[in-house]
Scaffold this motif. Sequence first.
Motif, PDB file in Angstrom:
ATOM      1  N   SER A 105      -0.444  -6.837   0.521  1.00  0.00           N
ATOM      2  CA  SER A 105       0.642  -7.448   1.470  1.00  0.00           C
ATOM      3  C   SER A 105       1.950  -6.519   1.611  1.00  0.00           C
ATOM      4  O   SER A 105       2.620  -6.866   2.484  1.00  0.00           O
ATOM      5  N   GLU A 108       2.403  -5.003   5.325  1.00  0.00           N
ATOM      6  CA  GLU A 108       3.060  -5.925   6.298  1.00  0.00           C
ATOM      7  C   GLU A 108       4.510  -6.093   6.013  1.00  0.00           C
ATOM      8  O   GLU A 108       5.366  -6.304   6.970  1.00  0.00           O
ATOM      9  N   LYS A 116       6.239  -0.767  12.365  1.00  0.00           N
ATOM     10  CA  LYS A 116       4.641  -0.252  11.679  1.00  0.00           C
ATOM     11  C   LYS A 116       4.312   1.066  12.134  1.00  0.00           C
ATOM     12  O   LYS A 116       3.437   1.822  11.696  1.00  0.00           O
ATOM     13  N   TYR A 121      -1.230   3.414   5.310  1.00  0.00           N
ATOM     14  CA  TYR A 121      -1.676   2.433   4.079  1.00  0.00           C
ATOM     15  C   TYR A 121      -2.103   3.325   3.084  1.00  0.00           C
ATOM     16  O   TYR A 121      -2.871   4.532   3.280  1.00  0.00           O
TER      17      TYR A 121
END
Length: 308
Positions: A105, A108, A116, A121
């Motif tokens: 998480s 996010e 974003k 990631y």
Amino acid sequence: MIESVSLIGMGALGILYGDILTEALGAQHVSFLADRNRVEKYNAAGVFCNGRKCSFTVKDSAEKSEPPDLLIFAVKGTALDSAIDTARGHVGKNTIIISLLNGISSEEIIAGAFGKEHLIYCIAQGMDALRTGNSLEYEHKGELRIGLPESLNANRPLLDDVAALFDRAALPYKIEADIIHRMWSKWMLNVGVNQVVMVTQGTFATVQKNGQEREMMKAAMREVVALSEKEKTGLTEKDLAEYVALIDTLNPAGMPSMRQDGLAGRKTEVELFAGTVIRRAQHFNLPVPVNQQLYDTVKRMETGLHSA
């Protein structure tokens, strides 16, 4: 092209990857952001990696400086909110952000703070870094798995820049075609090995040999596989077997981060592991008794540590 890197968090991963990047790029291009107390503590005692003193540049985050090309969050999940506060004022229009945090998480949460459009990631896996005080020891540096969910395909140029930096630094990495699946795989690993080694007060050796502890680890991981089937993130028994095999390659005397936190009397990341499994499973009425047992046990251990 990435020319400057800042890290937040001087724990095991921060020291490990900060050292690799500093060796490759030079201390003038790599820095740690911290509050004044931590800056003074570092300047007084220094930090050591495999017996060698690190030549880190540590900056007071309250002082204005040029935003880095790459910002790396390398804190525990329990410190993410304060790390985000530390980062404010140090994220420029073109700053790329990656998170080395456990769980599924943090990206996010970071996107909610900075947008974003900055994100790649990432997960860190395979390292056996053990930090004691201001000293880090490791045999396996592990690797970073990086990628983008389909919703962030526009960030592909950022991913290419990060890969180019890692190539320059000889930092082990792999680009994942399905980064969400890989993140869930790593989370499954942590749910098993971190929590079982914590509650048994052991080391990696505790779960590397056949026995009750190893079976408990696998059972906790299988509950994540069952949850993944509900959430359609693709985990299978094959993934479980591969990650158990990875655990078996680690230094038997080493220990995962949660066990290190327990020994140091720090709050653990149990909410990121069993806590998240339990909360997500409730949406599907999915029983997760092993993670519930682990959660309850770790919480009792935390209470004992903090009341001692």
